[in-house]
Design a protein around this motif. Sequence first.
Motif, PDB file in Angstrom:
ATOM      1  N   ASN A  73       0.815  -1.212   0.000  1.00 48.45           N
ATOM      2  CA  ASN A  73       0.000   0.000   0.000  1.00 48.45           C
ATOM      3  C   ASN A  73       0.853   1.269   0.000  1.00 48.45           C
ATOM      4  N   ALA A  74       2.018   1.223   0.575  1.00 49.92           N
ATOM      5  CA  ALA A  74       2.895   2.399   0.594  1.00 49.92           C
ATOM      6  C   ALA A  74       3.376   2.738  -0.809  1.00 49.92           C
ATOM      7  N   LYS A  75       3.477   1.730  -1.663  1.00 48.39           N
ATOM      8  CA  LYS A  75       3.936   1.934  -3.033  1.00 48.39           C
ATOM      9  C   LYS A  75       2.795   1.901  -4.045  1.00 48.39           C
ATOM     10  N   ASN A  76       1.568   1.708  -3.576  1.00 46.53           N
ATOM     11  CA  ASN A  76       0.403   1.617  -4.476  1.00 46.53           C
ATOM     12  C   ASN A  76       0.636   0.585  -5.575  1.00 46.53           C
ATOM     13  N   THR A  77       1.167  -0.553  -5.164  1.00 42.09           N
ATOM     14  CA  THR A  77       1.573  -1.579  -6.122  1.00 42.09           C
ATOM     15  C   THR A  77       0.967  -2.927  -5.751  1.00 42.09           C
ATOM     16  N   VAL A  78       0.552  -3.656  -6.778  1.00 34.89           N
ATOM     17  CA  VAL A  78       0.066  -5.009  -6.595  1.00 34.89           C
ATOM     18  C   VAL A  78       0.990  -5.946  -7.375  1.00 34.89           C
ATOM     19  N   TYR A  79       1.218  -7.127  -6.792  1.00 34.12           N
ATOM     20  CA  TYR A  79       2.110  -8.115  -7.383  1.00 34.12           C
ATOM     21  C   TYR A  79       1.364  -9.425  -7.626  1.00 34.12           C
ATOM     22  N   LEU A  80       1.856 -10.175  -8.594  1.00 34.47           N
ATOM     23  CA  LEU A  80       1.358 -11.526  -8.809  1.00 34.47           C
ATOM     24  C   LEU A  80       2.567 -12.434  -8.992  1.00 34.47           C
ATOM     25  N   GLN A  81       2.838 -13.252  -7.989  1.00 35.31           N
ATOM     26  CA  GLN A  81       3.905 -14.229  -8.066  1.00 35.31           C
ATOM     27  C   GLN A  81       3.331 -15.502  -8.675  1.00 35.31           C
ATOM     28  N   MET A  82       3.891 -15.911  -9.802  1.00 37.38           N
ATOM     29  CA  MET A  82       3.373 -17.073 -10.527  1.00 37.38           C
ATOM     30  C   MET A  82       4.433 -18.169 -10.539  1.00 37.38           C
ATOM     31  N   ASN A  83       4.125 -19.275  -9.913  1.00 33.66           N
ATOM     32  CA  ASN A  83       5.030 -20.418  -9.851  1.00 33.66           C
ATOM     33  C   ASN A  83       4.417 -21.614 -10.573  1.00 33.66           C
ATOM     34  N   SER A  84       5.265 -22.595 -10.863  1.00 34.92           N
ATOM     35  CA  SER A  84       4.803 -23.823 -11.536  1.00 34.92           C
ATOM     36  C   SER A  84       3.943 -23.502 -12.756  1.00 34.92           C
ATOM     37  N   LEU A  85       4.442 -22.611 -13.575  1.00 31.26           N
ATOM     38  CA  LEU A  85       3.664 -22.151 -14.728  1.00 31.26           C
ATOM     39  C   LEU A  85       3.446 -23.264 -15.729  1.00 31.26           C
ATOM     40  N   LYS A  86       2.273 -23.217 -16.352  1.00 31.65           N
ATOM     41  CA  LYS A  86       1.865 -24.218 -17.334  1.00 31.65           C
ATOM     42  C   LYS A  86       1.586 -23.525 -18.671  1.00 31.65           C
ATOM     43  N   PRO A  87       1.660 -24.269 -19.770  1.00 26.97           N
ATOM     44  CA  PRO A  87       1.344 -23.652 -21.075  1.00 26.97           C
ATOM     45  C   PRO A  87      -0.035 -22.997 -21.104  1.00 26.97           C
ATOM     46  N   GLU A  88      -0.979 -23.557 -20.368  1.00 20.66           N
ATOM     47  CA  GLU A  88      -2.332 -22.975 -20.346  1.00 20.66           C
ATOM     48  C   GLU A  88      -2.413 -21.668 -19.579  1.00 20.66           C
ATOM     49  N   ASP A  89      -1.335 -21.265 -18.928  1.00 24.66           N
ATOM     50  CA  ASP A  89      -1.285 -19.950 -18.288  1.00 24.66           C
ATOM     51  C   ASP A  89      -0.918 -18.854 -19.285  1.00 24.66           C
ATOM     52  N   THR A  90      -0.574 -19.235 -20.499  1.00 24.01           N
ATOM     53  CA  THR A  90      -0.219 -18.257 -21.523  1.00 24.01           C
ATOM     54  C   THR A  90      -1.396 -17.344 -21.826  1.00 24.01           C
ATOM     55  N   ALA A  91      -1.165 -16.044 -21.710  1.00 30.58           N
ATOM     56  CA  ALA A  91      -2.227 -15.054 -21.908  1.00 30.58           C
ATOM     57  C   ALA A  91      -1.629 -13.657 -21.763  1.00 30.58           C
ATOM     58  N   VAL A  92      -2.447 -12.669 -22.084  1.00 30.46           N
ATOM     59  CA  VAL A  92      -2.121 -11.295 -21.710  1.00 30.46           C
ATOM     60  C   VAL A  92      -2.721 -11.070 -20.324  1.00 30.46           C
ATOM     61  N   TYR A  93      -1.908 -10.612 -19.410  1.00 29.44           N
ATOM     62  CA  TYR A  93      -2.339 -10.376 -18.028  1.00 29.44           C
ATOM     63  C   TYR A  93      -2.573  -8.875 -17.821  1.00 29.44           C
ATOM     64  N   TYR A  94      -3.737  -8.560 -17.257  1.00 26.35           N
ATOM     65  CA  TYR A  94      -4.141  -7.176 -17.051  1.00 26.35           C
ATOM     66  C   TYR A  94      -4.304  -6.891 -15.564  1.00 26.35           C
ATOM     67  N   CYS A  95      -3.749  -5.780 -15.159  1.00 21.86           N
ATOM     68  CA  CYS A  95      -3.966  -5.279 -13.812  1.00 21.86           C
ATOM     69  C   CYS A  95      -5.290  -4.523 -13.781  1.00 21.86           C
ATOM     70  N   ASN A  96      -6.010  -4.634 -12.671  1.00 20.71           N
ATOM     71  CA  ASN A  96      -7.276  -3.916 -12.500  1.00 20.71           C
ATOM     72  C   ASN A  96      -7.331  -3.338 -11.096  1.00 20.71           C
ATOM     73  N   VAL A  97      -7.671  -2.051 -11.009  1.00 19.01           N
ATOM     74  CA  VAL A  97      -7.654  -1.375  -9.711  1.00 19.01           C
ATOM     75  C   VAL A  97      -8.911  -0.539  -9.534  1.00 19.01           C
ATOM     76  N   ASP A  98      -9.501  -0.634  -8.370  1.00 19.96           N
ATOM     77  CA  ASP A  98     -10.632   0.216  -7.972  1.00 19.96           C
ATOM     78  C   ASP A  98     -10.112   1.391  -7.154  1.00 19.96           C
ATOM     79  N   PHE A  99     -10.242   2.583  -7.723  1.00 11.61           N
ATOM     80  CA  PHE A  99      -9.781   3.801  -7.060  1.00 11.61           C
ATOM     81  C   PHE A  99     -10.956   4.555  -6.459  1.00 11.61           C
ATOM     82  N   ALA A 100     -10.726   5.192  -5.334  1.00 12.32           N
ATOM     83  CA  ALA A 100     -11.688   6.185  -4.861  1.00 12.32           C
ATOM     84  C   ALA A 100     -11.640   7.367  -5.830  1.00 12.32           C
ATOM     85  N   VAL A 101     -12.797   7.923  -6.124  1.00 14.23           N
ATOM     86  CA  VAL A 101     -12.960   9.073  -7.028  1.00 14.23           C
ATOM     87  C   VAL A 101     -12.882   8.668  -8.498  1.00 14.23           C
TER      88      VAL A 101
END
Length: 116
Positions: A73-101
Amino acid sequence: QVQLAESGGGLVQPGGSLRLSCAASGSIFSIYTMGWYRQAPGKERDLVARINSGGKTNYADSVKGRFTISRDNAKNTVYLQMNSLKPEDTAVYYCNVDFAVWGNRWGQGTQVTVSS
């Protein structure tokens, strides 16, 4: 206004790991839920994981036990650690954030390719 900057995508072999980051910037008053979605070619955009302001998380069944979402929260950053990746995880990954205002915002997307 607010902006989202994603990073960390790329090409990885099956069984490998990647860490995605999404940093929010601009006139931020407060951030509610932060999450990651993904969209494979010819498919709909689906939820991967999300985390609310209290730290509660939920995951798609297909990634439980392999992916971990977290936020700084201090950096306003979200992370996604992805382990044991599989071919079916192939995709475009999008961040989504709900902001006040400012409401709900999407990142530009980052490509994740899992292939040998």
